[in-house]
Design a protein around this motif. Sequence first.
Motif, PDB file in Angstrom:
ATOM      1  N   ALA A 165      21.305  63.444  69.505  1.00  0.00           N
ATOM      2  CA  ALA A 165      22.191  62.341  68.859  1.00  0.00           C
ATOM      3  C   ALA A 165      21.255  61.109  68.400  1.00  0.00           C
ATOM      4  O   ALA A 165      20.491  61.440  68.971  1.00  0.00           O
ATOM      5  CB  ALA A 165      23.485  61.974  69.755  1.00  0.00           C
ATOM      6  N   PHE A 166      21.637  60.948  67.251  1.00  0.00           N
ATOM      7  CA  PHE A 166      20.679  59.273  67.186  1.00  0.00           C
ATOM      8  C   PHE A 166      21.043  58.024  66.256  1.00  0.00           C
ATOM      9  O   PHE A 166      22.928  58.520  66.178  1.00  0.00           O
ATOM     10  CB  PHE A 166      18.872  59.944  66.322  1.00  0.00           C
ATOM     11  N   ALA A 167      21.184  57.390  66.394  1.00  0.00           N
ATOM     12  CA  ALA A 167      21.328  56.223  65.526  1.00  0.00           C
ATOM     13  C   ALA A 167      20.246  56.102  64.477  1.00  0.00           C
ATOM     14  O   ALA A 167      19.114  56.061  64.682  1.00  0.00           O
ATOM     15  CB  ALA A 167      22.013  54.493  66.100  1.00  0.00           C
ATOM     16  N   SER A 168      20.686  54.312  63.437  1.00  0.00           N
ATOM     17  CA  SER A 168      19.342  53.870  63.015  1.00  0.00           C
ATOM     18  C   SER A 168      19.568  52.883  62.247  1.00  0.00           C
ATOM     19  O   SER A 168      20.806  52.169  62.242  1.00  0.00           O
ATOM     20  CB  SER A 168      19.594  55.188  61.958  1.00  0.00           C
ATOM     21  N   VAL A 169      18.516  51.984  62.061  1.00  0.00           N
ATOM     22  CA  VAL A 169      18.515  50.612  61.490  1.00  0.00           C
ATOM     23  C   VAL A 169      17.429  50.792  60.484  1.00  0.00           C
ATOM     24  O   VAL A 169      16.484  51.425  60.435  1.00  0.00           O
ATOM     25  CB  VAL A 169      18.103  49.650  62.779  1.00  0.00           C
ATOM     26  N   ILE A 170      18.224  49.948  58.954  1.00  0.00           N
ATOM     27  CA  ILE A 170      17.353  50.187  58.190  1.00  0.00           C
ATOM     28  C   ILE A 170      17.538  48.617  57.851  1.00  0.00           C
ATOM     29  O   ILE A 170      18.466  47.642  57.552  1.00  0.00           O
ATOM     30  CB  ILE A 170      18.748  50.835  56.538  1.00  0.00           C
ATOM     31  N   GLU A 171      16.193  48.587  56.953  1.00  0.00           N
ATOM     32  CA  GLU A 171      15.651  47.198  56.941  1.00  0.00           C
ATOM     33  C   GLU A 171      14.750  47.168  55.735  1.00  0.00           C
ATOM     34  O   GLU A 171      13.659  47.977  55.299  1.00  0.00           O
ATOM     35  CB  GLU A 171      14.664  46.779  57.782  1.00  0.00           C
ATOM     36  N   SER A 172      15.276  46.362  54.912  1.00  0.00           N
ATOM     37  CA  SER A 172      14.988  45.923  53.000  1.00  0.00           C
ATOM     38  C   SER A 172      14.279  44.464  52.837  1.00  0.00           C
ATOM     39  O   SER A 172      15.113  43.979  53.635  1.00  0.00           O
ATOM     40  CB  SER A 172      15.473  46.882  52.618  1.00  0.00           C
ATOM     41  N   ASP A 173      12.972  44.776  52.369  1.00  0.00           N
ATOM     42  CA  ASP A 173      13.130  43.211  52.288  1.00  0.00           C
ATOM     43  C   ASP A 173      13.680  42.527  50.710  1.00  0.00           C
ATOM     44  O   ASP A 173      13.336  41.830  50.063  1.00  0.00           O
ATOM     45  CB  ASP A 173      11.468  43.759  51.055  1.00  0.00           C
ATOM     46  N   ARG A 174      14.385  43.513  50.023  1.00  0.00           N
ATOM     47  CA  ARG A 174      15.587  43.323  48.706  1.00  0.00           C
ATOM     48  C   ARG A 174      16.656  43.427  49.281  1.00  0.00           C
ATOM     49  O   ARG A 174      17.524  44.116  50.527  1.00  0.00           O
ATOM     50  CB  ARG A 174      15.316  43.454  47.006  1.00  0.00           C
ATOM     51  N   ARG A 175      17.826  42.891  48.765  1.00  0.00           N
ATOM     52  CA  ARG A 175      18.709  43.514  49.437  1.00  0.00           C
ATOM     53  C   ARG A 175      19.427  44.879  49.072  1.00  0.00           C
ATOM     54  O   ARG A 175      18.843  44.498  46.844  1.00  0.00           O
ATOM     55  CB  ARG A 175      20.760  42.650  48.547  1.00  0.00           C
ATOM     56  N   VAL A 176      19.791  45.738  49.647  1.00  0.00           N
ATOM     57  CA  VAL A 176      20.353  47.073  49.486  1.00  0.00           C
ATOM     58  C   VAL A 176      21.855  47.178  49.901  1.00  0.00           C
ATOM     59  O   VAL A 176      21.987  46.060  50.599  1.00  0.00           O
ATOM     60  CB  VAL A 176      19.400  47.895  49.526  1.00  0.00           C
ATOM     61  N   VAL A 177      22.593  48.544  49.418  1.00  0.00           N
ATOM     62  CA  VAL A 177      23.747  48.608  49.544  1.00  0.00           C
ATOM     63  C   VAL A 177      23.382  50.195  50.527  1.00  0.00           C
ATOM     64  O   VAL A 177      22.902  50.772  49.515  1.00  0.00           O
ATOM     65  CB  VAL A 177      25.142  49.033  48.454  1.00  0.00           C
ATOM     66  N   CYS A 178      24.375  50.460  52.031  1.00  0.00           N
ATOM     67  CA  CYS A 178      24.053  51.275  52.198  1.00  0.00           C
ATOM     68  C   CYS A 178      25.138  52.099  52.810  1.00  0.00           C
ATOM     69  O   CYS A 178      25.677  51.705  52.902  1.00  0.00           O
ATOM     70  CB  CYS A 178      22.414  50.735  53.759  1.00  0.00           C
TER      71      CYS A 178
END
Length: 122
Positions: free
Chosen positions: A85-98
């Motif tokens: 099991a895992f979780a994640s954080v997604i960080e971007s320098d521009r606005r994106v939809v995930c």
Amino acid sequence: MIGRTRWAIPEGYIPETSTGPEPEMESHETICLLNAGDADAHVQVTVYFEDRDPAGPYELSVPAERTRHVQFNDFEDPEIPRGTAFASVIESDRRVVCQHTRLDSRQAENALLSTVAFPGDS
């Protein structure tokens, strides 16, 4: 502009086995990223576990006005362990939809799950 610069996926799991032809039917976890903006987005993905230190950040880019689908199965150094099991954080320098998608093909009756990730405050 649509999207956010920070997203969280609190649930992740790559099954250890698959049924059917690979690579199409290989069990996997995927993040689907949409960059509707006019500049490339530089994205970092950090993966968290119940019983070990985080992995990453894994770096990738999403070209302007494009989409990119990235499988957690393809992350290397370190590889994301199967059956964990895992979780994640997604960080971007521009606005994106995930969006988060899973294909679980451990048995012939496949299961596909998809949901929009949790958007951060940014």
